[in-house]
Design an enzyme around this catalytic site. Structure first.
Site, PDB file in Angstrom:
ATOM      1  N   GLU A   1      -9.508  -2.968  -6.356  1.00  0.00           N
ATOM      2  CA  GLU A   1     -10.007  -2.818  -4.646  1.00  0.00           C
ATOM      3  C   GLU A   1      -9.947  -4.191  -4.081  1.00  0.00           C
ATOM      4  O   GLU A   1      -9.355  -4.726  -3.658  1.00  0.00           O
ATOM      5  CB  GLU A   1     -10.940  -1.995  -4.612  1.00  0.00           C
ATOM      6  CG  GLU A   1     -10.703  -0.258  -4.403  1.00  0.00           C
ATOM      7  CD  GLU A   1      -9.574   0.447  -3.646  1.00  0.00           C
ATOM      8  OE1 GLU A   1      -8.950  -0.378  -2.414  1.00  0.00           O
ATOM      9  OE2 GLU A   1      -8.057   1.278  -3.732  1.00  0.00           O
TER      10      GLU A   1
ATOM     11  N   CYS B   1     -11.440   4.029  -4.697  1.00  0.00           N
ATOM     12  CA  CYS B   1     -10.058   3.765  -3.567  1.00  0.00           C
ATOM     13  C   CYS B   1     -10.627   4.212  -2.521  1.00  0.00           C
ATOM     14  O   CYS B   1     -10.710   4.010  -1.346  1.00  0.00           O
ATOM     15  CB  CYS B   1      -8.949   4.187  -4.170  1.00  0.00           C
ATOM     16  SG  CYS B   1      -7.031   5.052  -3.183  1.00  0.00           S
TER      17      CYS B   1
ATOM     18  N   TYR C   1      -8.759   6.042   9.221  1.00  0.00           N
ATOM     19  CA  TYR C   1      -9.837   5.839   7.671  1.00  0.00           C
ATOM     20  C   TYR C   1     -11.082   6.284   8.508  1.00  0.00           C
ATOM     21  O   TYR C   1     -12.081   7.037   7.557  1.00  0.00           O
ATOM     22  CB  TYR C   1      -9.397   4.321   6.967  1.00  0.00           C
ATOM     23  CG  TYR C   1      -8.351   4.423   6.211  1.00  0.00           C
ATOM     24  CD1 TYR C   1      -8.569   5.152   5.442  1.00  0.00           C
ATOM     25  CD2 TYR C   1      -7.688   3.445   6.584  1.00  0.00           C
ATOM     26  CE1 TYR C   1      -7.163   5.197   4.492  1.00  0.00           C
ATOM     27  CE2 TYR C   1      -6.615   3.374   6.359  1.00  0.00           C
ATOM     28  CZ  TYR C   1      -6.329   4.232   5.101  1.00  0.00           C
ATOM     29  OH  TYR C   1      -5.502   3.807   4.172  1.00  0.00           O
TER      30      TYR C   1
ATOM     31  N   TYR D   1     -12.680   3.006   1.035  1.00  0.00           N
ATOM     32  CA  TYR D   1     -12.147   3.162   2.582  1.00  0.00           C
ATOM     33  C   TYR D   1     -12.517   4.329   3.628  1.00  0.00           C
ATOM     34  O   TYR D   1     -12.607   3.558   4.162  1.00  0.00           O
ATOM     35  CB  TYR D   1     -10.798   3.395   2.017  1.00  0.00           C
ATOM     36  CG  TYR D   1      -9.516   2.910   2.020  1.00  0.00           C
ATOM     37  CD1 TYR D   1      -9.341   1.585   0.951  1.00  0.00           C
ATOM     38  CD2 TYR D   1      -8.839   2.623   2.881  1.00  0.00           C
ATOM     39  CE1 TYR D   1      -8.890   0.801   0.629  1.00  0.00           C
ATOM     40  CE2 TYR D   1      -7.820   1.761   1.932  1.00  0.00           C
ATOM     41  CZ  TYR D   1      -7.404   0.564   1.022  1.00  0.00           C
ATOM     42  OH  TYR D   1      -7.055  -0.800   0.904  1.00  0.00           O
TER      43      TYR D   1
ATOM     44  N   ASP E   1       1.149  -1.200  -0.312  1.00  0.00           N
ATOM     45  CA  ASP E   1      -0.349   0.048   0.171  1.00  0.00           C
ATOM     46  C   ASP E   1       0.766   1.341  -0.068  1.00  0.00           C
ATOM     47  O   ASP E   1       0.528   2.115  -0.679  1.00  0.00           O
ATOM     48  CB  ASP E   1      -1.058   0.407   1.310  1.00  0.00           C
ATOM     49  CG  ASP E   1      -2.584   0.916   0.804  1.00  0.00           C
ATOM     50  OD1 ASP E   1      -2.273  -0.050  -0.029  1.00  0.00           O
ATOM     51  OD2 ASP E   1      -2.562   1.680   1.348  1.00  0.00           O
TER      52      ASP E   1
HETATM   53  C1  LIG Z   1      -5.251   0.235  -2.771  1.00  0.00           C
HETATM   54  C2  LIG Z   1      -5.952   1.103  -1.423  1.00  0.00           C
HETATM   55  N1  LIG Z   1      -6.524   1.496  -2.759  1.00  0.00           N
HETATM   56  C3  LIG Z   1      -7.887   3.033  -0.908  1.00  0.00           C
HETATM   57  C4  LIG Z   1      -6.420   3.082  -0.055  1.00  0.00           C
HETATM   58  C5  LIG Z   1      -6.886   4.469   0.781  1.00  0.00           C
HETATM   59  N2  LIG Z   1      -6.216   6.158  -0.425  1.00  0.00           N
HETATM   60  C6  LIG Z   1      -6.051   2.968   0.015  1.00  0.00           C
HETATM   61  N3  LIG Z   1      -4.911   3.530   0.947  1.00  0.00           N
HETATM   62  N4  LIG Z   1      -5.056   1.685  -0.732  1.00  0.00           N
END
Ligand SMILES: Cc1ncc(CN)c(N)n1
Length: 219
Positions: free
Chosen positions: A207, A135, A165, A139, A44
């Site tokens: 995702e 994304c 989050y 989250y 990530d």
């Molecule tokens: C794969 C992924 N998707 C979403 C997010 C949230 N910004 C993240 N940190 N990473």
């Protein structure tokens, strides 16, 4: 119906699979294997650099100064805000930034970021927001749902992730992006909307693939 409502409904079955994914459930009940979280964190962190680059495309492509500032502020929010939480977890796990850069991105990760970057390169501000929205928004929803599980946000290890989050800063930033999507799509034709939906749904599929990548420790 608002554009974002249509987008949400189009991706909803995939988002529900994300909520039900054992990785996400494991964060919520605190049972997630640390090895899997560590792999997720490394992947990530790499992902977020490219995610910030997608916003940077917005700075280049926006004609309106206010919109340029919005894209620029989001680049900053990722590099200095969201990634700060990653760096805190990296410190807890004894991972340096140099170590992250020696990790190969998994193909699910690489394919996702390259898809977003290609949408941003080929499109304009609306396509860019469509590419980052699943994304950001998924989250925000995951954070909110996990924070509603009694005790989850107080978990000694995963609590910080949930709180970040579910927290006001992240939620507000996401709300502004949802609103921006509606503004940018205001005068689009049905064909233009269909392209936005295609991007949004594909990113939602990516995702789900990202959770699976972390869960299976895909190399
Ligand atoms: C794969 C992924 N998707 C979403 C997010 C949230 N910004 C993240 N940190 N990473």
């Amino acid at each position: 119906m608002r554009t974002t409502q249509r987008l949400y409904e189009a991706a909803h079955p995939i988002w529900e699979q994300c909520h039900d994914h054992p990785f996400v459930r494991g964060i919520g009940d605190g049972s997630l294997d640390l090895e899997k979280f560590r792999w997720f964190l490394l992947q990530d962190y790499l992902y977020l650099f490219d995610y910030a680059r997608v916003f940077a495309y917005g700075v280049v492509k926006a004609r309106d100064p206010g919109l340029m500032r919005t894209f620029s502020a989001n680049v900053d929010a990722i590099l200095g805000g969201e990634m700060k939480v990653h760096r805190a977890y990296m410190a807890r796990l004894g991972i340096t930034e140099e170590q992250v850069f020696s990790v190969q991105p998994a193909l699910s990760n690489l394919s996702y970021t390259h898809y977003m970057l290609s949408c941003a390169a080929a499109g304009g501000p609306a396509e860019i927001i469509a590419a980052i929205l699943s994304c950001s928004w998924s989250y925000a929803e995951i954070g909110t749902r996990l924070a509603a599980i009694p005790g989850a946000a107080d978990h000694p290890f995963y609590g910080e992730w949930i709180r970040s989050y579910a927290g006001e800063d992240y939620q507000k930033t996401n709300d502004a992006l949802v609103e921006l999507m509606d503004t940018l799509a205001e005068s689009c034709t049905e064909a233009e909307y269909q392209r936005l939906e295609e991007i949004f749904v594909n990113c939602s599929r990516y995702e789900l693939g990202f959770w699976e990548m972390a869960w299976t420790l895909e190399r």
